[in-house]
Design a protein around this motif. Structure first.
Motif, PDB file in Angstrom:
ATOM      1  N   LEU A 136      37.907  57.482  65.691  1.00 18.53           N
ATOM      2  CA  LEU A 136      39.186  56.960  65.222  1.00 18.53           C
ATOM      3  C   LEU A 136      40.374  57.669  65.865  1.00 18.53           C
ATOM      4  CD1 LEU A 136      38.244  56.441  61.473  1.00 18.53           C
ATOM      5  CD2 LEU A 136      38.633  54.656  63.202  1.00 18.53           C
ATOM      6  N   MET A 137      40.149  58.838  66.450  1.00 22.34           N
ATOM      7  CA  MET A 137      41.210  59.631  67.066  1.00 22.34           C
ATOM      8  C   MET A 137      42.092  58.821  68.007  1.00 22.34           C
ATOM      9  SD  MET A 137      39.435  63.228  68.005  1.00 22.34           S
ATOM     10  CE  MET A 137      40.646  63.827  69.186  1.00 22.34           C
ATOM     11  N   VAL A 138      41.442  57.884  68.748  1.00 21.88           N
ATOM     12  CA  VAL A 138      42.190  57.146  69.772  1.00 21.88           C
ATOM     13  C   VAL A 138      43.298  56.290  69.175  1.00 21.88           C
ATOM     14  CG1 VAL A 138      40.339  57.083  71.482  1.00 21.88           C
ATOM     15  CG2 VAL A 138      40.469  55.306  69.717  1.00 21.88           C
ATOM     16  N   ALA A 139      43.165  55.989  67.872  1.00 19.64           N
ATOM     17  CA  ALA A 139      44.183  55.149  67.246  1.00 19.64           C
ATOM     18  C   ALA A 139      45.270  55.985  66.566  1.00 19.64           C
ATOM     19  CB  ALA A 139      43.536  54.201  66.256  1.00 19.64           C
ATOM     20  N   GLY A 140      45.277  57.294  66.839  1.00 20.72           N
ATOM     21  CA  GLY A 140      46.342  58.143  66.315  1.00 20.72           C
ATOM     22  C   GLY A 140      45.999  58.743  64.968  1.00 20.72           C
ATOM     23  N   ASN A 141      46.850  59.701  64.486  1.00 21.75           N
ATOM     24  CA  ASN A 141      46.559  60.433  63.259  1.00 21.75           C
ATOM     25  C   ASN A 141      46.450  59.515  62.047  1.00 21.75           C
ATOM     26  OD1 ASN A 141      47.985  62.091  65.262  1.00 21.75           O
ATOM     27  ND2 ASN A 141      47.509  63.727  63.816  1.00 21.75           N
ATOM     28  N   GLN A 142      47.279  58.455  62.006  1.00 21.71           N
ATOM     29  CA  GLN A 142      47.251  57.528  60.874  1.00 21.71           C
ATOM     30  C   GLN A 142      45.864  56.948  60.653  1.00 21.71           C
ATOM     31  OE1 GLN A 142      49.271  56.491  58.493  1.00 21.71           O
ATOM     32  NE2 GLN A 142      50.688  58.109  59.100  1.00 21.71           N
ATOM     33  N   ALA A 143      45.236  56.532  61.757  1.00 22.51           N
ATOM     34  CA  ALA A 143      43.962  55.822  61.684  1.00 22.51           C
ATOM     35  C   ALA A 143      42.857  56.678  61.089  1.00 22.51           C
ATOM     36  CB  ALA A 143      43.546  55.339  63.073  1.00 22.51           C
ATOM     37  N   LEU A 144      43.012  58.012  61.148  1.00 23.10           N
ATOM     38  CA  LEU A 144      41.946  58.886  60.670  1.00 23.10           C
ATOM     39  C   LEU A 144      41.652  58.655  59.193  1.00 23.10           C
ATOM     40  CD1 LEU A 144      42.799  62.232  62.507  1.00 23.10           C
ATOM     41  CD2 LEU A 144      41.188  60.447  63.159  1.00 23.10           C
ATOM     42  N   LEU A 312      44.229  50.168  66.147  1.00 23.77           N
ATOM     43  CA  LEU A 312      43.151  50.147  65.163  1.00 23.77           C
ATOM     44  C   LEU A 312      42.737  48.702  64.923  1.00 23.77           C
ATOM     45  CD1 LEU A 312      41.596  51.986  63.176  1.00 23.77           C
ATOM     46  CD2 LEU A 312      43.296  51.378  61.451  1.00 23.77           C
ATOM     47  N   GLY A 313      41.491  48.387  65.229  1.00 24.14           N
ATOM     48  CA  GLY A 313      41.034  47.013  65.040  1.00 24.14           C
ATOM     49  C   GLY A 313      39.647  47.006  64.442  1.00 24.14           C
ATOM     50  N   VAL A 314      39.071  45.811  64.297  1.00 26.61           N
ATOM     51  CA  VAL A 314      37.747  45.665  63.694  1.00 26.61           C
ATOM     52  C   VAL A 314      36.710  46.413  64.538  1.00 26.61           C
ATOM     53  CG1 VAL A 314      35.946  44.033  63.021  1.00 26.61           C
ATOM     54  CG2 VAL A 314      38.355  43.442  62.693  1.00 26.61           C
ATOM     55  N   TRP A 315      36.870  46.258  65.837  1.00 30.28           N
ATOM     56  CA  TRP A 315      35.911  46.872  66.757  1.00 30.28           C
ATOM     57  C   TRP A 315      35.858  48.386  66.557  1.00 30.28           C
ATOM     58  CZ3 TRP A 315      31.926  45.516  69.331  1.00 30.28           C
ATOM     59  CH2 TRP A 315      31.457  46.270  70.427  1.00 30.28           C
ATOM     60  N   LEU A 316      37.044  48.990  66.454  1.00 29.26           N
ATOM     61  CA  LEU A 316      37.114  50.443  66.299  1.00 29.26           C
ATOM     62  C   LEU A 316      36.517  50.859  64.963  1.00 29.26           C
ATOM     63  CD1 LEU A 316      38.245  52.573  68.254  1.00 29.26           C
ATOM     64  CD2 LEU A 316      40.221  52.752  66.747  1.00 29.26           C
TER      65      LEU A 316
END
Lengths: 705, 705
Positions: A136-144, A312-316
Motif C-alpha cells: 500500500l506504500m505506493v499509494a501514499g501514507n493515507q492508503a496505509l 489507490l484502486g481495487v487492484w492495489l
C-alpha cells in the motif's frame, strides 16, 4: 588381516596348518563363511580347520543364529584418517549414531502441540502486516489505513480455513496432509500437484521465516542505535553478503544441524520461544491498545512522508489482501501431524487448531490495528519492531520481545524441517522421489531431505539477498493451492462416504475450497509478475519430475521382478580374457584368478614391440602352457581401442557369452609411485563400465616395498 | 555386439542355434578366441558353432598366424563422440597416426646439420651482447666499452670448448651427450648431474630463445613506430600478460605442436631461417663495419645518458663475462647428434662444429664491436635491432633481418625440443625417469617429453613475464656444468683408453674442463643471488628424483621377476561373496557369475529392515537354494563398513584365501537415472581398491528402458 601377497603364500607354510596339495591344481578347500565367534572353542564339524576369530572381529559381530549376525558398533569403525576426522566432526555436530530400534515416538500434549505445529502459523503475525503495508506504500501514507480492513478480510478467510481443517482432522486421524487427501480423493495428479506446492512452500517457509527472524535481530540493533555503526545493514540493498543474509545462513545451518540431530519432535525446546512470543506479543498488544485508547500511542519515530506513485484502486487492495494472506501459511501443519498428539488425537488436535487460529487471528488484527493507527511505514526497522517500541519504548521488555520474535520465526522454519523430509520420504516410498530421500541418517532423521531443504533455502536467501518481501511473493501461491486441493478433496470424500452430518461437513469444506480458490486466483493474478509465475511454472516441472522418477522405478521393478517361469540359468557362459604387458608374478596371479573362473582362459598381449612379444610368448610356454596366448600386433601403438575391438569381435561370435576381463594391477607401497606406472587398468575398467555383458576384474598385486 | 541382457538370453532362443542344457548347471561350451576371420567359410572343427565374423570385425584384425593378429586401423575407431572430436582435432593439429614401421631416419648433410644442430648456438649471437651490456649499464655509458673485451674473452673460451668437443665427436661416433660421457667415465652420479643440468637447460633454451624471438618481433614494431600505439609493449614490466608473453606462448604452442607432428629431423625446414639469419646478419655486420671504418656509423637514436650507480670493478667485469658466456649454449648439440650425419659421421660433424664455431665467434664479436663503437644502450628495442638499424636504416632489409632473427631463435628452441624428449627417453629407458617418457605418440615422437618441455617453458615465460635477461641468469650454470662434466669425463676416458695422440687429446679436453670449471665458478658466484641458486638447488633435487624413480623401478622389477623355483599356485583359493539388497534378476545374475568362480558362494545381505530381510531369506530359498545366505543386521543402518568388517573377519580365519566380491550393478537406460539409485557398488569398489587380497567385480545388468 589377509595382507600376505600371493608369492608369500606359496613360499611360507600356511598358518592354518593344512597340508598343501603339491600338484599344480590345488584342491578347493571349503571355506566356512559362518564366522567362528570366540565363544565356540573348537571346530564344530570334523574336517573343518578353523582359525580362532581375532578378538577385534569377534567384537564386531554378535551371532544370533546360524548365518545370522548383528553388526556391533565395532564393525563400524572408520578405516582411514579422513573418515575418522569426518566421523569425529559429525559426532560433535550431530551426536552419537542411534540404532533403528532406539526410535521413540513422543506423543504431544496440546500445549506442546501448539508449540510444535502452531509456531509456523503464529509466527506469520510477525511479518504479515508488514507485507500488506509494503504494497500500500505506493499509494501514499493515507492508503496505509486500508491495511486494517484487508487484515479483517484475511482473518475471516483464516477462520473459515481453520474451521474446514477441523473437518480434515477428524476425517484423517492418521494425518491428513494435502498430498494424501488430494491423492486419495482427487487422484494421483492432484496429489502430486499438492505435493509439489507443499515442497515449494516448505522451502519458502524456511527462507521467509529465517530472513524475517534475522531481520528481527537486526531491527533491534538498528533501534538500539548500534545499527548505524555496522555497515552492511541495509536490508533493501541486494548485496549478497549483507548482514541479513549472513545471519540467515547461520540460522539455516543451525536448524539443519539440529534436525540432523533429530530434534524434530522434542516439544519442550519449541515450547519456550513459542510461549515467550505469545506472552510478549500479547503484552505489546495490550499495552499498545491501552495507549491507543488513552491517546498516548505515538510512533517511535515520525513516519516518513511517502510520495504517491500509484492511485489507490481495487487492484492495489487485492494485492494488499494477497500479501496479508501469507499469514495463513502453516495452518495445515496440525492436520498433518494428528497422530503425534496424545489420545484422543483428533480431539486434541482440533482444540489446538482452534487455539492457534484464535491466537494468530487476534495477533494479526492487533498488529495491523496499531500499525494503521500510528500510520507506521515499513523501512529498515520492521513494523512489528516499531509497534513494540511504540508500546514498550526501547526498553528491556522490547529486547525480550525481539528475541522472542526471532525465536519463533526460527522455530517456524523448523516446522518445515519436520514436514519437508517427511513428505519427501512419503513421496520416495510411493516412488515419486529418488529413494535417497528414504535414507535415515545416524539420528534416524531423513538426512537427505533435511540437507536438501537447508541447501535450497540457503540458496534462496542468498539469491534474494535476504529480502523477505521478495520471497513472500513466491510463497502464497503454494499455500492456497494446497488449501484448495485439500478442501476439494474433502468435499469429494464427504460425497463418497456420506457419514454423519456429511452435508454440513461438505458445506464447510466446500466454503473453504471456494474461498481458497478465489484467494489463489487473486494471488496468482496480482503477484504473477512479482514472482508467483515462478511457482506456477515450477509446479508442472516438479510434477513431471515426479512422473519421470515414478516411471523409472516402476520399469526397473518390472524388469527386475523374478517371474518363476523365466528363471535365468544358474551359471553364466564365460570367456575370460587376461590382457598382459609381460609375464611376471602379477600377471601369473591374474591368470591363476582367471583359471578359477573358467578353464578356457585367453591371455591377450597387445604387442607394441615384436621382440618383447616373442619374450612374452616364450615365458607363457614356460610358466602358463595351459593357457591360450593371443598376440595382437598394434602398429599404431594403440592399446585400449584394439583390446576393446578384440573383445567385440569375440563377442560377435558368441553373443550370449559373458566376457570377464581379468587385469593384473599393482598396489604400490607409496601413493606417488602409482604415477610411475601407466594406469591402463583403470582406463579399461572405465571403457567397459557401460557394457552389459563385460565385467572387468582388477586382481591386485601388492608391491611390498 | 553382445548387448542382450541375461534375462533375454534365457528367454529367447540362442542365435548360435545350440541346444541349451535344461538342467540348472549349463555345460561349459568351449569358446574359440582365435577369431574366425571371414575368409574361413565354415567352422573348422566339428562341434564348434561359429557365427561368421561381422564384416566390421573382420576388417579390424588381420590374421598372420594361429592366435596372432595385426590390429588394423579399423580396430582403433573412436567409440564416443568426445573421443571422435578429440581425435579429429588431434588429426588436424598433429597429422594422421604413423605406424611404428614408418619411422625413417634421415641422415643430414653438413649444410642441413649446421641448420639442425647449429641454430641454437648461432642464435645466441642475437642476445649475448645485450646480456653483457645489461650488466655494465650500472657503471654508466663509459663502462659499456668493456663489452667488446669481455666478448673477446668469451670468444677465446668458446674456441677452446668447441675444439674440445671435436675430441668428443671422434671418441663417440654413436653420439656423445654429456649424460653418456659423464656416466660412462665418471660414474652414474656424475651422469645424472649432467642430465639434470641439461634438462634444466633445455627448458631454459626454449624459454630464452622464444622470449628473445618474440622480443625481436616486438622491437621491429617499436622501430616502425607502431609500438607506441599498442599498449602492453613494455618488456621490462612484469605484467604476466604483456604482449611479449603472449607472442612467446603462441610460439611455444606452435613448436610443441610441430614437434608432436614429428618434424624434429626435417632439416629443410630448419635450413631456411638459419641461413637467412646467417646471410642477413653477415650483411648487417659487413655494412656496419664498412660504415664504422668510413666514420658514417651512427646510432639510430642517441643513446640515453645512464646514471652511474656502481663503479666499474673486477666483480662487474666478471659478471659481464658470465653474462656473455651464454653465447656458448647449444655447443653440445652437434656432439650429441653425430649419428644423424651422413657418413663419415664424425668427420662431417667435426667440420660442421668448426663452421658453427667460426660463425658464432665472428657474429658475437662483430655485434659487440659495433654496439660498443656506437655506445648503444639496451632499452625497449634490442641491441641487435639497434645495430641492424644503424647499418641498414629502418628499411626493408632491416625487417627481413628482424624476421630472420625471430626465425632462428624459434628454430633454436626447436633444438631443445629434439634434445629434451630424447634425453628424457634415454633416462626413462635407464629407469631414471617415469616410463611414460618412453611413450611414442601418433607421429612416433616422444609425446610426453615434448608436452612436458612445452608446458614448463610456457610456465617459465609467464612467471618471468618474458624478460629474457632474468631467465638468462638461470641458464649459464647448467651449460657450463655439463661442459665441465663432459670434458672431465673425456679426460678420464683418454687416461683409460690411451689411443693414438691420447696425451694431446687429454690436454685439449683438460683445458676445456678447467676453463669450463672456472667459468662455472665465476657464473655460479656472480649470478648466485640473481637466480643461479635456483639451478644449484634444483640439480640435487632432480638427481634425488632420478634416484627415487630408479629405486622404485628396480624394486618392482625384483618383486615381479619370476624365480623358476618359486612359482605361484596355478589357482587361487577363493571365497566369493555376493552382497545383495534384494533377490531379483540383477542379483541372480551376479550369483550365476559367482557360481562360475567357486561352488562355495556366500550371499550376504546387510539387513536394515527385519521384514525385508525375511523376504530376502525366503526368495533365496526359492531361487538360489544352493547358495549360503548370511544375514548381518545393521542396527546403525551402516552398510559399507559392516560389509568390510565381515570380509576382514572371514579373511582372518583364512588369511591365504582371496576374496572376490561380486556385486550386481544396474546400467540405466538414461544417464540421469543412475542418480535414482544409490551408488554403493562404486563405493565398495573404492573401499577395496587398495586391498591386496580382495577383488571387486561389478556384474552389469542392463535396464533396457
Amino acid at each position: 588381516m589377509g595382507k600376505s601377497g600371493m608369492r608369500n603364500s606359496s613360499g611360507s607354510s600356511m598358518s592354518s596348518g593344512e597340508e598343501k596339495p603339491s600338484n599344480g591344481h590345488s584342491a578347493v578347500r571349503k571355506i566356512n563363511p559362518d564366522l567362528v565367534i570366540s565363544e565356540i572353542k573348537h571346530g564344530a564339524r570334523p574336517g573343518d580347520t578353523y582359525v580362532r576369530l581375532h578378538r577385534a572381529h569377534a567384537r564386531a559381530f554378535r551371532k544370533v543364529g546360524p548365518g545370522h549376525f548383528v553388526a556391533m558398533p565395532a564393525s563400524n569403525v572408520p578405516a582411514t584418517t579422513f573418515e575418522r576426522v569426518y566421523r569425529a566432526i559429525k559426532r560433535v555436530l550431530v551426536g552419537r549414531p542411534l540404532e533403528t530400534a532406539e526410535e521413540v515416538h513422543e506423543r504431544l500434549t496440546k500445549v506442546k502441540g501448539l508449540a510444535v505445529f502452531g509456531s509456523d502459523a503464529i509466527s506469520s503475525s510477525a511479518y504479515a502486516t508488514e507485507a500488506t503495508l509494503m504494497i500500500l506504500m505506493v499509494a501514499g501514507n493515507q492508503a496505509l489505513g486500508i491495511t486494517f480492513y484487508t487484515s479483517i478480510a484475511v482473518a475471516i478467510m483464516f477462520a473459515i480455513i481453520a474451521f474446514s481443517y477441523r473437518q480434515t482432522i477428524y476425517a484423517y486421524p492418521q494425518g491428513g496432509g494435502s498430498y494424501r487427501v488430494s491423492r486419495e480423493n482427487l487422484g494421483t495428479l492432484a496429489g502430486l500437484v499438492a505435493a509439489a506446492a507443499l515442497l515449494i512452500d516448505y522451502v519458502l517457509t524456511v527462507a521467509v521465516s529465517i530472513a524475517a527472524g534475522s531481520a528481527a535481530v537486526l531491527s533491534a540493533f538498528i533501534a538500539s542505535g548500534y545499527g548505524e555503526q555496522i555497515g552492511m545493514l541495509d536490508r533493501t540493498l541486494p548485496h549478497p553478503f549483507n548482514l541479513n543474509v549472513l545471519v540467515s545462513l547461520f540460522f539455516i545451518g543451525l536448524i539443519t544441524l539440529g534436525n540432523l540431530r533429530g530434534i524434530r519432535e522434542s516439544g519442550t525446546i519449541f515450547a519456550i520461544p513459542t510461549y515467550l512470543f505469545i506472552a510478549s506479543l500479547s503484552t505489546v498488544l495490550l499495552v499498545g491498545l491501552f495507549k491507543a485508547f488513552t491517546g498516548t500511542l505515538y510512533p517511535p519515530e515520525p513516519p516518513p512522508i511517502l510520495p504517491v506513485t500509484e492511485p489507490l484502486g481495487v487492484w492495489l487492495i487485492l494485492r494488499a489482501f494477497s500479501a496479508g494472506a501469507v499469514a495463513m501459511s502453516g495452518t495445515e501443519a496440525i492436520a498433518d501431524g494428528v497422530p503425534a498428539f496424545q489420545p484422543p488425537e483428533s480431539k486434541n488436535a482440533a482444540i489446538t487448531l482452534t487455539a492457534m487460529a484464535l491466537l494468530l487471528g487476534s495477533f494479526f488484527l492487533g498488529v495491523s490495528f496499531l500499525a494503521t493507527r500510528m500510520g507506521l511505514v515499513p523501512g529498515e526497522e520492521t513494523i512489528i519492531s516499531q509497534v513494540a517500541r511504540a508500546a514498550l519504548g526501547t526498553s528491556l521488555p522490547y529486547y525480550v520481545f525481539q528475541i522472542a520474535t526471532m525465536g519463533i520465526l526460527v522455530i517456524a522454519a523448523n516446522t518445515a524441517f519436520a514436514d519437508f523430509p517427511r513428505l519427501a520420504s512419503i513421496l520416495a516410498r510411493d516412488n515419486f522421489m529418488p529413494h535417497q530421500f528414504l535414507y535415515r541418517g545416524d539420528r534416524l532423521a531423513f538426512s537427505t531431505g533435511i540437507i536438501a531443504l537447508g541447501s535450497i533455502a540457503a540458496l534462496l536467501v542468498t539469491v534474494f539477498a535476504g529480502r523477505v518481501d521478495s520471497l513472500i511473493h513466491l510463497y502464497a501461491v503454494g499455500v492456497f493451492l494446497a488449501f484448495t486441493l485439500s478442501n476439494t478433496g474433502m468435499v469429494v470424500r464427504w460425497q463418497k462416504i456420506r457419514g454423519a452430518h456429511w452435508q454440513t461437513s461438505r458445506l464447510i469444506n466446500g466454503t473453504g475450497a471456494v474461498l481458497s480458490a478465489i484467494t489463489l486466483l487473486i494471488i496468482a493474478t496480482t503477484k504473477f509478475t512479482l514472482g508467483a509465475w515462478i511457482v506456477i511454472v515450477l509446479i508442472p516441472i516438479i510434477v513431471s519430475f515426479f512422473h519421470l522418477v515414478h516411471t523409472h522405478y516402476t520399469r526397473v521393478a518390472e524388469q527386475l521382478r523374478i517371474l518363476p517361469d523365466q528363471l535365468p540359468p544358474q551359471r553364466i557362459e564365460q570367456l575370460v580374457i587376461v590382457p598382459i604387458d609381460d609375464v611376471n608374478y602379477a600377471s601369473l596371479r591374474a591368470m591363476a584368478f582367471a583359471r578359477t573362473i573358467c578353464s578356457d582362459v585367453v591371455v591377450l598381449h597387445i604387442a607394441l614391440n615384436a621382440e618383447h612379444a616373442e619374450k612374452v610368448r616364450q615365458k607363457m610356454k614356460l610358466y602358463a602352457p595351459d593357457l591360450k596366448l593371443i598376440l595382437v600386433d598394434s602398429p599404431l601403438r594403440a592399446f585400449v581401442r584394439p583390446l576393446v575391438s578384440y573383445v567385440d569381435a569375440v563377442h560377435s561370435q558368441y553373443p550370449d557369452a559373458f566376457v570377464t576381463i581379468v587385469l593384473p594391477e599393482f598396489i604400490t607401497a607409496h601413493w606417488w609411485e602409482q604415477f610411475l606406472h601407466n594406469r591402463t587398468a583403470a582406463r579399461l575398467q572405465r571403457e567397459f563400465e557401460k557394457h552389459p555383458n563385460v565385467a572387468v576384474v582388477l586382481v591386485p598385486y601388492l608391491l611390498e616395498k
